[in-house]
Design a protein around this motif. Sequence first.
Motif, short mmCIF file in Angstrom:
data_model
loop_
_atom_site.label_atom_id
_atom_site.label_comp_id
_atom_site.label_asym_id
_atom_site.label_seq_id
_atom_site.Cartn_x
_atom_site.Cartn_y
_atom_site.Cartn_z
N SER A 19 0.86 -1.19 0.00
CA SER A 19 0.00 0.00 0.00
C SER A 19 0.89 1.23 0.00
N ASP A 20 2.10 1.07 0.55
CA ASP A 20 3.11 2.13 0.54
C ASP A 20 4.35 1.55 -0.14
N LEU A 21 4.61 1.98 -1.38
CA LEU A 21 5.71 1.41 -2.16
C LEU A 21 7.06 1.65 -1.50
N LEU A 22 7.27 2.85 -0.98
CA LEU A 22 8.55 3.18 -0.36
C LEU A 22 8.83 2.25 0.82
N GLN A 23 7.82 2.03 1.63
CA GLN A 23 7.98 1.15 2.79
C GLN A 23 8.24 -0.28 2.35
N ALA A 24 7.57 -0.70 1.28
CA ALA A 24 7.76 -2.07 0.78
C ALA A 24 9.19 -2.28 0.29
N VAL A 25 9.75 -1.28 -0.36
CA VAL A 25 11.13 -1.38 -0.85
C VAL A 25 12.10 -1.39 0.31
N ARG A 26 11.82 -0.57 1.32
CA ARG A 26 12.70 -0.53 2.50
C ARG A 26 12.75 -1.87 3.21
N GLU A 27 11.63 -2.58 3.23
CA GLU A 27 11.55 -3.87 3.92
C GLU A 27 12.05 -5.02 3.06
N LEU A 63 19.90 5.03 -27.13
CA LEU A 63 19.70 5.92 -26.00
C LEU A 63 18.78 5.23 -24.98
N SER A 64 18.86 5.66 -23.74
CA SER A 64 18.04 5.04 -22.69
C SER A 64 16.56 5.34 -22.88
N SER A 65 15.75 4.39 -22.46
CA SER A 65 14.30 4.54 -22.48
C SER A 65 13.87 5.49 -21.36
N ALA A 66 12.73 6.14 -21.57
CA ALA A 66 12.10 6.87 -20.47
C ALA A 66 11.64 5.84 -19.43
N LEU A 67 11.64 6.24 -18.17
CA LEU A 67 11.31 5.31 -17.08
C LEU A 67 10.22 5.89 -16.20
N ASP A 68 9.21 5.07 -15.90
CA ASP A 68 8.17 5.46 -14.95
C ASP A 68 8.50 4.88 -13.58
N LYS A 69 7.59 5.09 -12.63
CA LYS A 69 7.78 4.49 -11.31
C LYS A 69 7.03 3.18 -11.19
N MET A 70 6.26 2.82 -12.21
CA MET A 70 5.52 1.56 -12.22
C MET A 70 5.87 0.79 -13.49
N ASP A 71 5.60 -0.51 -13.45
CA ASP A 71 5.87 -1.39 -14.59
C ASP A 71 7.34 -1.33 -14.97
N ILE A 72 8.17 -1.50 -13.96
CA ILE A 72 9.63 -1.46 -14.16
C ILE A 72 10.27 -2.64 -13.45
N ALA A 73 11.47 -3.00 -13.89
CA ALA A 73 12.28 -4.03 -13.24
C ALA A 73 13.67 -3.47 -13.02
N ILE A 74 14.15 -3.52 -11.77
CA ILE A 74 15.43 -2.91 -11.41
C ILE A 74 16.18 -3.84 -10.46
N ASP A 75 17.48 -3.83 -10.58
CA ASP A 75 18.33 -4.56 -9.65
C ASP A 75 17.97 -4.18 -8.21
N SER A 76 17.70 -5.18 -7.38
CA SER A 76 17.18 -4.94 -6.03
C SER A 76 18.13 -4.12 -5.16
N LYS A 77 19.40 -4.43 -5.23
CA LYS A 77 20.37 -3.71 -4.41
C LYS A 77 20.42 -2.24 -4.80
N TRP A 78 20.44 -1.96 -6.10
CA TRP A 78 20.47 -0.57 -6.56
C TRP A 78 19.20 0.17 -6.13
N LEU A 79 18.06 -0.51 -6.25
CA LEU A 79 16.78 0.13 -5.90
C LEU A 79 16.74 0.54 -4.44
N LYS A 80 17.17 -0.32 -3.55
CA LYS A 80 17.16 0.00 -2.12
C LYS A 80 18.07 1.17 -1.79
#
Length: 296
Positions: free
Chosen positions: A74-82, A156-173
Motif C-alpha cells: 500500500s506504501d511502495l517506499l515502505q515495501a522497498v525498504r523492507e 539511448l536510454s528509455s524513459a522510465l516510470d515508477k511503475m511497470d519497471i524491473a530494477i536490480d534490487s540492491k540498486w533500488l534500495k
Amino acid sequence: MIDTLFHIIDNIFFFCIALSGIYLFIFALAALFRHSGKYPITEKRHRFALLVPSETDIKNLEYPKDLYTVLTYSDLLQAVRELDEKEYNITVILGETAHVSPLLLQDINNAYDAGAVAMQLHHIIECRPTRKIHWQAIHEEIRNSIFRQGHVQCTLSSALDKMDIAIDSKWLKQNLKSPKSNLESRLLQQNIFIEYLSDAHVYSNSPRPRPYSMSKWKAVSKLPATLMEGNWDYADKLFRQFIPSWKVLLFICSICCVIVTCYNWTLSPRWWLLLFGLLFTVCMAIPDYLVEKKKK
C-alpha cells in the motif's frame, strides 16, 4: 516595422516547432524497426520480488514458482525498504494490473543476465470501452514508441516510470529514498542504461499516472555540465524537458498555419508542410492494434 517584427516572430516560432518535430520524427521512425527477442534465452534463473498493489493478483507466470515472490504493498517506499536485497536479484514494481504476459519474468531474466540493470516494461490499456480511454491508450503508446522504443533503437536510454519497471534490487534500495525520488535521473546520472522490453506486457484497465517532471530551470542548469561530461542519455532527458508534447505542438502549429495564411499566404506553405509532418509523425507512432479498420 510591423511586417519585420512579424517575420522575426514567425521565423523563431517555426524554428522551435520544426526542431521539436524533427526530434519526434527521428525516434518515431526508429521505433518502426524494433527487434523482438534481442536477448538470448539463458538457462540461469534469477530470483524475483514482484511488488504489486494489494488488489492485484498475478497468475499464470511461466517461471519457477520457487524463484519469485509476489508481495503486495500500500506504501511502495515502505515495501522497498523492507525488501531483502540479498534474497532477490531483481525487483519488479507493477501498478494496478489485470494480468501480465506469461513470459514476463523470463524476458526480464534474459535481459538481466545479459547485463541490463534497469528495464521499463510495456504497459497496455487492455479494456477500452469509451472514446476517452481509447484516446488515453493511444497517448500512452505514442509515448512508448517515441520515448522508449525509438530511443533504445537509437542506443539511448528509455524513459522510465515508477511503475511497470524491473530494477536490480540492491540498486533500488540504495536509491529510492523518498516518494519523489527520480529513479530515471539517478540511473542516467550514474551512466546506467535503461532498457525497454517491448514484449514484456503488463495489462491494466486504466492509464498510469504521469511521472514526475523536472522543472525547466533545473534542466537548463544541469545541461551544460552534462554535455561536458559526455553523458548523452542524461543530456537527452534534460533536452526532453524543453520539447512540448505532440498535442501542444499540433495545436500551436495549427494556430500558426491559420494566422500566417491570413496575414500573408505566401509565408504559409512551410507551416502547412510542418503540420502535415507532425501529423505523419504521430500516425507512425500509433500501433496498428489501436487503429480502427475503417480509419486506417
